[in-house]
Design a protein around this motif. Structure first.
Motif, mmCIF file in Angstrom:
data_model
loop_
_atom_site.group_PDB
_atom_site.id
_atom_site.type_symbol
_atom_site.label_atom_id
_atom_site.label_comp_id
_atom_site.label_asym_id
_atom_site.label_seq_id
_atom_site.Cartn_x
_atom_site.Cartn_y
_atom_site.Cartn_z
ATOM 1 N N LEU A 42 0.819 -1.206 0.000
ATOM 2 C CA LEU A 42 0.000 0.000 0.000
ATOM 3 C C LEU A 42 0.859 1.264 0.000
ATOM 4 O O LEU A 42 0.474 2.281 -0.574
ATOM 5 C CB LEU A 42 -0.910 0.017 1.232
ATOM 6 N N ALA A 43 1.993 1.206 0.668
ATOM 7 C CA ALA A 43 2.797 2.410 0.888
ATOM 8 C C ALA A 43 4.127 2.384 0.157
ATOM 9 O O ALA A 43 5.008 3.184 0.468
ATOM 10 C CB ALA A 43 3.030 2.597 2.384
ATOM 11 N N ASP A 44 4.287 1.489 -0.823
ATOM 12 C CA ASP A 44 5.594 1.371 -1.472
ATOM 13 C C ASP A 44 5.753 2.276 -2.697
ATOM 14 O O ASP A 44 6.698 2.152 -3.448
ATOM 15 C CB ASP A 44 5.878 -0.082 -1.857
ATOM 16 N N ARG A 45 4.789 3.174 -2.924
ATOM 17 C CA ARG A 45 4.841 4.176 -3.994
ATOM 18 C C ARG A 45 4.754 3.572 -5.397
ATOM 19 O O ARG A 45 5.045 4.246 -6.387
ATOM 20 C CB ARG A 45 6.119 5.017 -3.906
ATOM 21 N N SER A 46 4.368 2.330 -5.519
ATOM 22 C CA SER A 46 4.402 1.662 -6.813
ATOM 23 C C SER A 46 2.999 1.387 -7.345
ATOM 24 O O SER A 46 2.106 1.015 -6.583
ATOM 25 C CB SER A 46 5.159 0.331 -6.700
ATOM 26 N N ARG A 47 2.845 1.559 -8.644
ATOM 27 C CA ARG A 47 1.612 1.143 -9.305
ATOM 28 C C ARG A 47 1.745 -0.261 -9.894
ATOM 29 O O ARG A 47 0.857 -0.707 -10.622
ATOM 30 C CB ARG A 47 1.255 2.140 -10.410
ATOM 31 N N LEU A 48 2.824 -0.948 -9.579
ATOM 32 C CA LEU A 48 3.032 -2.301 -10.081
ATOM 33 C C LEU A 48 2.746 -3.358 -9.027
ATOM 34 O O LEU A 48 2.773 -4.550 -9.317
ATOM 35 C CB LEU A 48 4.477 -2.447 -10.575
ATOM 36 N N ARG A 81 3.114 2.173 -28.051
ATOM 37 C CA ARG A 81 2.829 3.593 -28.018
ATOM 38 C C ARG A 81 1.793 3.922 -26.933
ATOM 39 O O ARG A 81 0.790 3.240 -26.788
ATOM 40 C CB ARG A 81 2.315 4.049 -29.384
ATOM 41 N N TYR A 82 2.053 5.010 -26.191
ATOM 42 C CA TYR A 82 1.059 5.544 -25.260
ATOM 43 C C TYR A 82 1.377 7.010 -25.000
ATOM 44 O O TYR A 82 2.451 7.505 -25.341
ATOM 45 C CB TYR A 82 1.036 4.752 -23.949
ATOM 46 N N ARG A 83 0.449 7.710 -24.413
ATOM 47 C CA ARG A 83 0.624 9.116 -24.086
ATOM 48 C C ARG A 83 0.722 9.275 -22.574
ATOM 49 O O ARG A 83 0.097 8.535 -21.822
ATOM 50 C CB ARG A 83 -0.524 9.968 -24.631
ATOM 51 N N ARG A 84 1.504 10.253 -22.137
ATOM 52 C CA ARG A 84 1.636 10.522 -20.718
ATOM 53 C C ARG A 84 1.766 12.019 -20.482
ATOM 54 O O ARG A 84 2.227 12.763 -21.343
ATOM 55 C CB ARG A 84 2.840 9.795 -20.134
ATOM 56 N N ARG A 85 1.371 12.433 -19.309
ATOM 57 C CA ARG A 85 1.494 13.828 -18.903
ATOM 58 C C ARG A 85 2.960 14.152 -18.591
ATOM 59 O O ARG A 85 3.726 13.287 -18.163
ATOM 60 C CB ARG A 85 0.634 14.104 -17.673
ATOM 61 N N VAL A 86 3.320 15.385 -18.788
ATOM 62 C CA VAL A 86 4.671 15.856 -18.541
ATOM 63 C C VAL A 86 4.601 17.110 -17.677
ATOM 64 O O VAL A 86 3.729 17.964 -17.887
ATOM 65 C CB VAL A 86 5.397 16.188 -19.863
ATOM 66 N N LEU A 130 -1.140 14.845 -10.307
ATOM 67 C CA LEU A 130 -0.251 14.092 -11.185
ATOM 68 C C LEU A 130 0.685 13.236 -10.351
ATOM 69 O O LEU A 130 1.280 13.723 -9.383
ATOM 70 C CB LEU A 130 0.576 15.039 -12.043
ATOM 71 N N TYR A 131 0.842 11.970 -10.744
ATOM 72 C CA TYR A 131 1.785 11.065 -10.092
ATOM 73 C C TYR A 131 3.039 11.033 -10.959
ATOM 74 O O TYR A 131 2.992 10.597 -12.110
ATOM 75 C CB TYR A 131 1.174 9.674 -9.960
ATOM 76 N N LEU A 132 4.165 11.510 -10.418
ATOM 77 C CA LEU A 132 5.325 11.833 -11.232
ATOM 78 C C LEU A 132 6.603 11.177 -10.741
ATOM 79 O O LEU A 132 6.710 10.772 -9.585
ATOM 80 C CB LEU A 132 5.545 13.353 -11.238
ATOM 81 N N VAL A 172 3.870 8.812 -13.968
ATOM 82 C CA VAL A 172 4.061 7.388 -13.721
ATOM 83 C C VAL A 172 2.777 6.664 -14.101
ATOM 84 O O VAL A 172 1.709 6.921 -13.543
ATOM 85 C CB VAL A 172 4.396 7.126 -12.242
ATOM 86 N N LYS A 173 2.860 5.790 -15.083
ATOM 87 C CA LYS A 173 1.676 5.083 -15.557
ATOM 88 C C LYS A 173 1.405 3.842 -14.715
ATOM 89 O O LYS A 173 2.310 3.271 -14.114
ATOM 90 C CB LYS A 173 1.856 4.674 -17.016
#
Length: 272
Positions: free
Chosen positions: A39-45, A194-199, A243-245, A271-272
């Protein structure tokens, strides 16, 4: 009133010990694969997965070093909380056994209770600053779930409130296309994967020492170690657009001048 960005660069939950109970205080078994630490490891994986049967489930974080002040809760997207009427409540106590008091939002009136949850949304909630040693998230209304509840990312910490905003040509919705370039034998071109991401490309001019210290807090808490962190450009008018960056190894670029101010940039990618 001007709005200035907020940054959440530390997750205090990383430093706490955790207990897992049902709504009545009985201990529940932690999933052997999808543990609470995720939960707290900062990862979306990686993700936490709860008990498949309990309609109410409580996660308790206790800080061995004493009380910690927090003012921001973030529930990341792609969670799985379904059931009759699922809701998430943030609470605190003087003891890890309770009794539990529900935290208040920054307006001081509304309880921190998230309901009507949309898995595709990020829930950034500003709290009334509160200093306690024991914090808890209570999940309720989970009866009737087809799968165990799961959450990829949960943050609780103190945000950095900038007293200034980006200057120059700042675009809060800037995007870029990511992919691998492939050229065919006949000269054709396409991008694969291919994908799009915020910057985030934010430039700052003429920061005094107090303002630059806020940038330094972000750098010490996340930037210099390549950790993920949150940025909310418009805390009041767009509280639903954090934004998650990650800086992907880049450095903060602030020149050292002989004068009384500094200017520089922060560059980061979603971070996707």
């Amino acid at each position: 009133m001007a709005e200035y960005p907020h940054i959440l660069a530390e997750n205090t939950l990383e430093e706490a010990t955790v207990a897992f109970t049902d709504g009545a205080g009985n201990s529940l078994a932690e999933d052997p694969v999808y543990g609470i630490v995720h939960l707290a490891d900062r990862s979306r994986l990686s993700k936490w997965r709860g008990d498949p049967a309990a309609a109410s489930q409580r996660l308790i974080w206790s800080f061995a070093g004493g009380p910690r002040q927090v003012d921001t809760l973030v529930l990341d997207r792609n969670f799985d909380l379904t059931g009759d009427s699922p809701r998430l409540t943030l609470q605190y106590a003087e003891s890890g056994a309770g009794p539990w008091t529900t935290a208040k939002k920054s307006n001081g009136a509304d309880d921190v209770v998230l309901s009507g949850l949309d898995s595709g949304s990020i829930y950034w909630t500003a709290l009334s600053p509160c200093t306690k040693q024991h914090w808890s998230v209570l999940l309720q209304g989970l009866s009737g779930m087809q799968r165990p509840p799961s959450i990829f990312n949960l943050w609780l910490g103190r945000r950095i409130e900038l007293t200034f905003g980006p200057s120059g040509g700042f675009d809060p919705c800037e995007e870029e296309t990511v992919g691998e370039n492939v050229h065919g034998a006949a000269g054709g071109f396409q991008r694969v994967h291919r994908y799009r991401r915020r910057v985030l490309r934010a430039g700052f001019d003429n920061l005094n020492d107090a303002q630059y210290e806020l940038i330094g807090q972000w750098w010490c808490q996340a930037g210099r170690d390549g950790k993920n962190w949150w940025w909310l450009t418009w805390p009041v008018s767009r509280p639903d657009d954090p934004l998650y960056l990650n800086c992907e190894g880049g450095a903060k670029r602030f020149g050292l001048y002989r004068g009384a101010t500094r200017s520089g940039t922060i560059e980061a990618w979603e971070v996707k």
